[in-house]
Write a protein that holds these residues in place. Structure first.
Motif, PDB file in Angstrom:
ATOM      1  N   GLY A  49       0.302  20.494   6.259  1.00  0.00           N
ATOM      2  CA  GLY A  49       1.429  21.365   5.956  1.00  0.00           C
ATOM      3  C   GLY A  49       1.980  21.086   4.574  1.00  0.00           C
ATOM      4  N   ALA A  50       3.134  21.687   4.301  1.00  0.00           N
ATOM      5  CA  ALA A  50       3.698  21.663   2.942  1.00  0.00           C
ATOM      6  C   ALA A  50       3.813  20.249   2.383  1.00  0.00           C
ATOM      7  CB  ALA A  50       5.054  22.333   2.961  1.00  0.00           C
ATOM      8  N   ALA A  51       3.237  20.026   1.200  1.00  0.00           N
ATOM      9  CA  ALA A  51       3.209  18.698   0.593  1.00  0.00           C
ATOM     10  C   ALA A  51       4.608  18.224   0.220  1.00  0.00           C
ATOM     11  CB  ALA A  51       2.311  18.693  -0.637  1.00  0.00           C
ATOM     12  N   CYS A  52       5.494  19.161  -0.201  1.00  0.00           N
ATOM     13  CA  CYS A  52       6.835  18.763  -0.624  1.00  0.00           C
ATOM     14  C   CYS A  52       7.567  18.055   0.506  1.00  0.00           C
ATOM     15  CB  CYS A  52       7.625  19.977  -1.095  1.00  0.00           C
ATOM     16  SG  CYS A  52       7.607  21.359   0.043  1.00  0.00           S
ATOM     17  N   VAL A  53       7.451  18.618   1.703  1.00  0.00           N
ATOM     18  CA  VAL A  53       8.168  18.052   2.834  1.00  0.00           C
ATOM     19  C   VAL A  53       7.515  16.748   3.270  1.00  0.00           C
ATOM     20  CG1 VAL A  53       8.725  18.417   5.262  1.00  0.00           C
ATOM     21  CG2 VAL A  53       9.000  20.279   3.634  1.00  0.00           C
ATOM     22  N   ARG A  54       6.179  16.724   3.255  1.00  0.00           N
ATOM     23  CA  ARG A  54       5.504  15.507   3.703  1.00  0.00           C
ATOM     24  C   ARG A  54       5.713  14.370   2.715  1.00  0.00           C
ATOM     25  NH1 ARG A  54       0.441  15.604   3.762  1.00  0.00           N
ATOM     26  NH2 ARG A  54       0.217  17.639   2.791  1.00  0.00           N
ATOM     27  N   ALA A  55       5.926  14.715   1.440  1.00  0.00           N
ATOM     28  CA  ALA A  55       6.041  13.668   0.433  1.00  0.00           C
ATOM     29  C   ALA A  55       7.463  13.147   0.297  1.00  0.00           C
ATOM     30  CB  ALA A  55       5.567  14.193  -0.913  1.00  0.00           C
ATOM     31  N   CYS A  56       8.411  13.754   0.986  1.00  0.00           N
ATOM     32  CA  CYS A  56       9.797  13.309   0.843  1.00  0.00           C
ATOM     33  C   CYS A  56       9.969  11.973   1.554  1.00  0.00           C
ATOM     34  CB  CYS A  56      10.768  14.332   1.423  1.00  0.00           C
ATOM     35  SG  CYS A  56      12.460  13.751   1.319  1.00  0.00           S
ATOM     36  N   PRO A  57      10.322  10.911   0.811  1.00  0.00           N
ATOM     37  CA  PRO A  57      10.387   9.600   1.452  1.00  0.00           C
ATOM     38  C   PRO A  57      11.598   9.424   2.360  1.00  0.00           C
ATOM     39  CG  PRO A  57      10.924   9.391  -0.871  1.00  0.00           C
ATOM     40  CD  PRO A  57      10.562  10.824  -0.641  1.00  0.00           C
ATOM     41  N   THR A  58      12.643  10.185   2.112  1.00  0.00           N
ATOM     42  CA  THR A  58      13.854   9.905   2.886  1.00  0.00           C
ATOM     43  C   THR A  58      14.125  10.912   3.989  1.00  0.00           C
ATOM     44  OG1 THR A  58      15.226  11.171   1.382  1.00  0.00           O
ATOM     45  CG2 THR A  58      14.941   8.840   0.880  1.00  0.00           C
ATOM     46  N   TRP A  96       0.829  -1.209   0.000  1.00  0.00           N
ATOM     47  CA  TRP A  96       0.000   0.000   0.000  1.00  0.00           C
ATOM     48  C   TRP A  96       0.870   1.270   0.000  1.00  0.00           C
ATOM     49  CZ3 TRP A  96      -4.546   1.377  -1.344  1.00  0.00           C
ATOM     50  CH2 TRP A  96      -5.057   2.597  -0.935  1.00  0.00           C
ATOM     51  N   PHE A  97       2.119   1.094   0.412  1.00  0.00           N
ATOM     52  CA  PHE A  97       3.039   2.234   0.426  1.00  0.00           C
ATOM     53  C   PHE A  97       3.067   2.952  -0.925  1.00  0.00           C
ATOM     54  CE2 PHE A  97       7.352   3.965  -0.222  1.00  0.00           C
ATOM     55  CZ  PHE A  97       7.353   4.893   0.801  1.00  0.00           C
ATOM     56  N   GLY A  98       3.022   2.133  -1.990  1.00  0.00           N
ATOM     57  CA  GLY A  98       3.064   2.709  -3.339  1.00  0.00           C
ATOM     58  C   GLY A  98       1.895   3.649  -3.586  1.00  0.00           C
ATOM     59  N   ALA A  99       0.734   3.300  -3.055  1.00  0.00           N
ATOM     60  CA  ALA A  99      -0.440   4.158  -3.244  1.00  0.00           C
ATOM     61  C   ALA A  99      -0.368   5.367  -2.319  1.00  0.00           C
ATOM     62  CB  ALA A  99      -1.708   3.366  -2.968  1.00  0.00           C
ATOM     63  N   ARG A 100       0.033   5.111  -1.070  1.00  0.00           N
ATOM     64  CA  ARG A 100       0.095   6.203  -0.097  1.00  0.00           C
ATOM     65  C   ARG A 100       1.088   7.270  -0.547  1.00  0.00           C
ATOM     66  NH1 ARG A 100       0.720  10.018   1.925  1.00  0.00           N
ATOM     67  NH2 ARG A 100       0.776  10.683   4.109  1.00  0.00           N
ATOM     68  N   LYS A 101       2.176   6.815  -1.140  1.00  0.00           N
ATOM     69  CA  LYS A 101       3.216   7.738  -1.600  1.00  0.00           C
ATOM     70  C   LYS A 101       2.652   8.740  -2.605  1.00  0.00           C
ATOM     71  CE  LYS A 101       6.693   7.131  -4.540  1.00  0.00           C
ATOM     72  NZ  LYS A 101       7.867   6.579  -5.242  1.00  0.00           N
ATOM     73  N   ARG A 102       1.621   8.297  -3.349  1.00  0.00           N
ATOM     74  CA  ARG A 102       1.068   9.171  -4.390  1.00  0.00           C
ATOM     75  C   ARG A 102      -0.149   9.952  -3.935  1.00  0.00           C
ATOM     76  NH1 ARG A 102       3.570   4.995  -6.480  1.00  0.00           N
ATOM     77  NH2 ARG A 102       4.925   5.325  -8.292  1.00  0.00           N
ATOM     78  N   ASP A 103      -0.543   9.740  -2.687  1.00  0.00           N
ATOM     79  CA  ASP A 103      -1.680  10.509  -2.182  1.00  0.00           C
ATOM     80  C   ASP A 103      -1.105  11.781  -1.573  1.00  0.00           C
ATOM     81  OD1 ASP A 103      -3.948  11.513  -1.202  1.00  0.00           O
ATOM     82  OD2 ASP A 103      -4.313   9.935   0.283  1.00  0.00           O
ATOM     83  N   TYR A 104      -0.855  12.739  -2.454  1.00  0.00           N
ATOM     84  CA  TYR A 104      -0.057  13.892  -2.029  1.00  0.00           C
ATOM     85  C   TYR A 104      -0.792  14.841  -1.111  1.00  0.00           C
ATOM     86  CZ  TYR A 104       2.905  12.143  -5.704  1.00  0.00           C
ATOM     87  OH  TYR A 104       3.686  11.341  -6.467  1.00  0.00           O
ATOM     88  N   SER A 105      -2.113  14.789  -1.143  1.00  0.00           N
ATOM     89  CA  SER A 105      -2.809  15.750  -0.285  1.00  0.00           C
ATOM     90  C   SER A 105      -3.208  15.115   1.042  1.00  0.00           C
ATOM     91  CB  SER A 105      -4.024  16.321  -1.017  1.00  0.00           C
ATOM     92  OG  SER A 105      -4.718  15.284  -1.655  1.00  0.00           O
ATOM     93  N   SER A 106      -2.797  13.874   1.266  1.00  0.00           N
ATOM     94  CA  SER A 106      -3.131  13.238   2.539  1.00  0.00           C
ATOM     95  C   SER A 106      -2.483  13.997   3.683  1.00  0.00           C
ATOM     96  CB  SER A 106      -2.634  11.804   2.547  1.00  0.00           C
ATOM     97  OG  SER A 106      -2.597  11.325   3.872  1.00  0.00           O
ATOM     98  N   SER A 107      -3.203  14.091   4.790  1.00  0.00           N
ATOM     99  CA  SER A 107      -2.628  14.836   5.907  1.00  0.00           C
ATOM    100  C   SER A 107      -2.095  13.888   6.978  1.00  0.00           C
ATOM    101  CB  SER A 107      -3.668  15.783   6.494  1.00  0.00           C
ATOM    102  OG  SER A 107      -4.778  15.031   6.907  1.00  0.00           O
ATOM    103  N   SER A 108      -2.117  12.553   6.700  1.00  0.00           N
ATOM    104  CA  SER A 108      -1.537  11.655   7.706  1.00  0.00           C
ATOM    105  C   SER A 108      -0.031  11.884   7.719  1.00  0.00           C
ATOM    106  CB  SER A 108      -1.884  10.199   7.388  1.00  0.00           C
ATOM    107  OG  SER A 108      -1.139   9.751   6.285  1.00  0.00           O
ATOM    108  N   SER A 109       0.683  11.095   8.551  1.00  0.00           N
ATOM    109  CA  SER A 109       2.074  11.464   8.822  1.00  0.00           C
ATOM    110  C   SER A 109       2.927  11.484   7.546  1.00  0.00           C
ATOM    111  CB  SER A 109       2.664  10.489   9.820  1.00  0.00           C
ATOM    112  OG  SER A 109       2.733   9.221   9.216  1.00  0.00           O
TER     113      SER A 109
END
Lengths: 306, 823
Positions: B791-800, A60-73
């Motif tokens: 908050g900012a999507a760029c920072v939240r989306a950074c995997p590393t 599911w990580f693959g899907a979560r990674k692309r849910d860019y507007s998610s506000s979870s951690s």
């Protein structure tokens, strides 16, 4: 501050993974089933359920990674969990098998899982090692800037070559026409170490050409000199001086070619490192999909033939 | 036979056209005289494609002609069409040489000898007919020109631009691409032009694209007897700081501005208020000059903007016709003011406000009207929080009646400060560009005048009295806040009075190493860095954000400063001399403990930097990247970044397919990469020149652009960090699974331009759609994902974990962490 996914929240997920593995091992050691340990005991089912849920959740990580507007951690937290729980999966799933392996769909699922995890480990290795190398190889330049500079150097080289003679110009032109940065899969991965490089032959040619020129000059200098002969020598040295000018141009050209070569090497290295960082996923992800399919078959068949 | 008109209008620019159009509508006998063979000669002479602004945006337009911001071409075309439609009585190539007589019987003489009789004359000829010339021999030679319409017309020429204003700079830059361009500046720097233009020209000069003669003037211009081999026709002789210099040129373009045609005006009997060549005639409220029946409108009356000039054209016709109209902003203002108790008209209400609010006292009625257009009255109920401490809002408030309470430290509520009617608040954020320093709550019967940051800064710039009054109070409050909290600021008045405000430009030295320890400074805006000479090399040893002290260590140790302190950006400090500070310490012992704390913190920082000299280089690098004025900066740790571009993809996905950051672009230093992305500056450069005032700062500090953006691109060119792009925002997103499983639409986060195969297949449909609803490109920039919960999507989306956003005050922590890792 910057916090690597390895260290996310003070290694929280590493601790969780260790705890999960420890509990699994302890239960396995404590549990003494009436039959040989296998996936069919209550512990086997428990571990199997945990492992199956883990696999689905990891994918599911693959899907979560692309849910860019998610506000979870943050995704880095998810990756941290993905990595450590993925490693813990080896323990949980292996104990689930009760070390019962065979040539069947069940072991296929297990095998695929191990392949996915091992490829993931390789990914972790790359993620840990390559970014620093990539940055120091770039020396603060972007890929675009590197390519631009290569183009500039090419132009300089062509200009200089043109001032020397047409043979040199032709050789340099050939080295410029061939694309310097390769696109094929293998070329990317090997940074162009396989196969011939037109730049190398250009460099070889230039070295030979320069030697010839210098030889000619040396030959003139080596003549015995006296009186009227010396005057003549002086005049022919002026002629040689024209050659010397050529030698200077050639030296500048060789320097340019040398600079291009080192920059090209760095660019290729850059391509290689970036390719390495991405290409493993082209293996990891499809095999994960295969694993999901095998897992589904494994579960269905277990319940079908119960 | 002499023709006779009720009104003769001279000059068919925006003001004249508007006047003629109105006269036409009212059926008044008029003629519009234009010396050029076309309308609006000033705008006609603008550089091709120039984007013309319609300022001030709040002001309605009152004219038979339409006018909205747009290109030179579109405006000229619309006006020409309207004139044809009205069948305006306009006479081209009719240059007026004299106006004689008096109201009711003026005689207007034309160049061709014609004479026209007029009851009234309206002068709307602007100033561009009277361009300032070189003022040297040869100024009228054919290769000397005073305007430039199409820079593409010239190629491979040697061109000298004379002047240092915006048009000179813009011309020079536009020509430099395909010509050899020189610029001649009378002074040793470019001070008159817009900040962005100054940056561009300075860079072009540094890069050698344009050559500049500073501190130089024109000696003379000569025509070459025979054109040179490259085709140069003229010789320019300059007086430079190093003596005479000569240049062979193809062309000289002098952009020295324009001045009123003084001789002509005086010959008409119009008096000019001063001998200053740029002085314009004084007019009454109906634009009538000292000569009855002779009216002056537009640029020549001191109204340099197009829209107000057009309104004047309309109003002047009504005034002459005997039915004067109220100013165009009357209704707007009344809507804002009618809730005030006991007022019956705008003037009365404005007078009341001016009497009630001390710092507005010095404004003229016109200034007050303009100020009120950008302000609003609010009537908060008791207990309403106007703003919270640490908010990033930047409006300015004046208390007209009732009271408000300010609490700087929520833990000590009894230190709340109550303001009296006539006082103001919110000046700290206005000046520093930083977070609010206090929480403000409305009391009983509270009536507040709320003014936007932009209007307030404009007012402070144009009316020195206002600036002075606000600074007077601001200094008291700042000293109180940082040095003597809990004491009523009025008690600090005697100290504040003897303090002064100093302004520094980037890289200006605030303190030199070795300076006597007799000045204490407090940074109220901008930031500074501290350098020390260590074994022959200047090393950055500290960074000082807003609110920091400068000079407290030398002062307390009574030793000369060992360090050099430099401004990193435009910086303002409050300067307190030693004896004043000592008095202050005597009276308020709390000051001492504040200073002690600061000394300790400074020494701690210095030890850190001393252990890791490389950290200083990092600070210097970060300052170069504008971190000194940023409030929130995206930084990438290169040892963690795997170049997956998930940050960019996340940005594009959450912002209509246009990423506002370019990860790869931007500089790096010591494995720290600063991508091209908004720094959310304390005084955002992008805000300086936004015609619709669409750029704002939200309470969390994010600087964002509203939908009212008109796409003019000013912010893009004003941003020194190149983080604003012009793009078309897409509305629809496709879900991950419909893309993955069914190949519908674009991949999540795909950017403009990488349309998927499916879209290409439907290309014709898409084209049809696009041409049906043409979308303008608007400015887009990072808004720190202000609409998103996490908050900012760029920072939240950074995997590393490579991407973080950092406020400059946290920079010391970042350095500490990197030092720790290094050792």
């Amino acid at each position: 501050m910057h916090e690597s996914f390895f260290r996310y929240q003070n290694f929280f997920w590493l601790k969780v993974a260790i705890a999960l593995s420890a509990v699994s091992i302890a239960l396995y050691a404590w549990h003494t089933p009436s039959v040989v340990a296998n996936g069919g005991t209550w512990l086997g089912y428990t571990l199997g359920t945990v492992a199956a849920v883990l696999i689905v959740w990891l994918a599911w990580f693959g899907a979560r990674k692309r849910d860019y507007s998610s506000s979870s951690s943050k995704i880095s937290g998810w990756l941290s969990a993905h990595v450590y729980l993925g490693l813990a999966l080896i323990v949980v799933a292996t104990l689930h098998t009760g070390f019962q392996f065979g040539w069947n769909v069940h072991t296929l699922a297990y095998g695929l899982m191990i392949v996915v995890i091992v490829s993931g480990m390789y990914g972790i290795y790359l993620y840990a090692m390559l970014p620093g190398r990539l940055a120091s190889n770039r020396q603060g330049m972007t890929r675009e800037q590197m390519l631009d500079e290569i183009r500039d150097l090419d132009e300089t080289a062509l200009g200089l070559a043109d001032q020397i003679d047409s043979r040199v110009h032709e050789v340099i032109l050939r080295s410029v026409e061939k694309p310097g940065v390769m696109l094929s899969f293998w070329q990317q991965l090997t940074a162009g170490k396989l196969g011939k490089d037109p730049l190398d032959s250009a460099e070889r040619f230039l070295r030979g050409y320069q030697n010839d020129l210098v030889d000619a000059t040396l030959f003139l200098d080596a003549q015995p000199q006296s009186g009227a002969q010396a005057t003549m020598m002086y005049i022919s040295n002026v002629m040689a001086g024209m050659e010397a000018e050529k030698v200077d141009k050639l030296r500048a050209l060789m320097e340019t070619v040398g600079r291009k070569k080192s920059l090209l090497k760095r660019t290729r290295r850059d391509v290689q490192l970036k390719a390495l960082l991405q290409l493993w996923l082209f293996f990891h992800v499809p095999v994960s999909m295969a694993l999901l399919a095998a897992l589904l078959i494994h579960i269905i068949s277990v319940f079908l033939y119960w | 036979m002499t023709e006779q008109f009720k009104i003769v209008i001279v000059g068919a620019g925006p003001a004249g056209l508007s006047a003629a159009g109105r006269a036409h509508e009212l059926d008044i006998a008029y003629v519009l005289l234009e010396s050029a063979p076309h309308l609006a000669n000033t705008i006609y002479a603008y550089q091709k494609g120039k984007y013309v602004m319609a300022e001030p945006s709040v002001l309605p337009l009152r004219s038979p002609y339409e006018f909205a911001a747009g290109t030179r071409e579109s405006i000229l075309e619309s006006w020409q069409q309207r004139s044809d439609q009205l069948d305006l009585n306009i006479r081209y190539r009719a240059e007026v040489t004299a106006i004689q007589g008096q109201q009711g019987q003026f005689t207007v003489s034309l160049q061709n000898g014609d004479q026209i009789a007029a009851e009234n004359v309206v002068l709307s000829m602007g100033m561009q007919g009277n361009l300032r010339k070189l003022g040297a021999e040869g100024e009228d030679l054919p290769f000397v020109q005073y305007q430039l319409q199409d820079p593409d017309e010239f190629e491979d020429e040697t061109i000298v631009i004379v002047g240092a204003g915006d048009s000179a700079i813009e011309n020079a830059l536009a020509l430099a691409g395909q010509n050899n361009v020189y610029i001649v500046n009378r002074r040793d720097e470019f001070a008159r032009a817009k900040e962005r233009n100054v940056q561009l020209i300075t860079k072009a000069i540094e890069d050698g694209v344009i050559d500049c003669f500073y501190s130089s003037s024109i000696n003379r211009v000569e025509a070459l007897v025979q054109a040179s081999s490259n085709g140069e026709q003229g010789l320019l002789v300059l007086n430079t700081a190093d003596g005479e210099a000569t240049l062979e040129v193809h062309r000289i373009i002098a952009r020295l501005g324009a001045i009123p045609p003084r001789k002509f005006l005086e010959a008409c009997g119009i008096e000019l208020p001063s001998a200053d060549p740029s002085a314009v005639p004084a007019v009454d409220q109906y634009y009538q000059s000292n000569v009855a029946g002779l009216y002056v409108i537009g640029e020549l009356s001191g109204a340099p903007l197009i829209k107000p000039s057009m309104n004047q054209g309309y109003e002047v016709i009504h005034a002459i016709n005997g039915d004067p109209v109220a100013p165009v902003d009357e209704e707007l203002l009344w809507d804002k003011l009618n809730q005030l108790v006991g007022v019956s008209n705008v003037k009365q209400a404005l007078d009341l406000l001016q009497q009630g609010i001390a710092f507005l006292g010095s404004l003229t009625h016109m200034q007050m009207r303009e100020f009120m257009l950008d302000s609003e009255l609010i009537f908060p109920s008791p207990g309403t929080v106007i703003y919270q401490k640490n908010d990033y809002s930047d409006e300015f408030y004046s208390l007209f009646s009732g009271d408000v309470s300010l609490i700087a430290n929520i833990d000590v509520p009894d230190q709340a400060m109550n303001l009296q009617p006539g006082e103001f608040f919110g000046e700290w954020s206005l000046i520093s560009g930083r977070r609010r320093a206090e929480t403000v709550t409305a009391g009983k019967n509270c009536v507040l005048l709320k003014t936007s940051r932009r209007a307030m800064r404009k007012l402070m710039l144009s009316v020195p009295d206002v600036q002075q009054e606000i600074d007077r109070i601001a200094v008291q409050r700042t000293l109180q806040h940082f040095l003597v909290p809990g004491v009523p600021p009025e008690m600090l008045e005697p100290y504040a009075q003897r303090s002064s405000i100093e302004r520094f430009k980037p890289h200006d030295v605030i303190v030199h190493a070795g300076d006597a320890p007799d000045v204490f400074r407090l940074i109220r805006c901008g930031s500074a860095m501290v350098k020390r000479n260590l074994s022959g090399k200047d090393v950055v040893v500290s960074f000082l954000p807003v609110g920091s002290f400068i000079g407290e260590v030398p002062l307390l140790s009574e030793k000369p400063s060992r360090e050099t302190v430099l401004a990193t950006v435009n910086t303002e400090t409050i300067r307190v001399d030693r004896d004043i500070l000592i008095e202050l310490m005597d009276q308020f012992p709390a000051v001492r403990s504040r200073l002690d704390m600061s000394v300790q913190e400074t020494l701690r920082k210095e030890i850190q930097f001393a252990n890791h000299p490389e950290a200083g280089d990092l600070v210097a690098f970060m300052m170069d990247q504008g971190i000194g004025e940023g409030t929130d900066v995206l930084m990438i740790d290169e040892t963690l970044c795997v170049h997956c571009d998930n940050c960019e993809t996340a940005c594009a996905d959450t912002h209509g397919g246009v990423s506002r950051l370019d990860r790869e672009a931007g500089p790096s230093f010591a494995y720290l990469h600063i991508p091209t992305s908004c720094r959310h500056c304390e005084h955002p450069h992008c805000m300086t020149d936004c015609p619709p005032d669409a750029i704002h700062r939200a309470t969390n500090g994010e600087v964002y652009i509203e939908d009212s953006c008109i796409g003019c691109g000013n912010c893009q060119s004003n941003c020194p960090y190149g983080v604003i792009q012009m793009g078309v925002v897409k509305e629809n997103k496709t879900s991950l699974f419909s893309w993955l499983l069914f190949g519908k639409g674009n991949a999540p986060g795909s950017k403009d331009g990488d349309a998927s195969q499916n879209d290409k297949a439907n290309g014709s449909d898409k084209l049809a759609q696009e041409s049906a609803t043409p979308k303008i490109k608007k400015a887009v920039k990072c808004d720190m994902c202000k609409g998103l919960v996490g908050g900012a999507a760029c920072v939240r989306a950074c995997p590393t974990g490579a991407a973080i956003r950092l406020a400059p005050e946290k920079m010391v922590d970042l350095l500490r962490e990197r030092n720790r890792r290094a050792s």
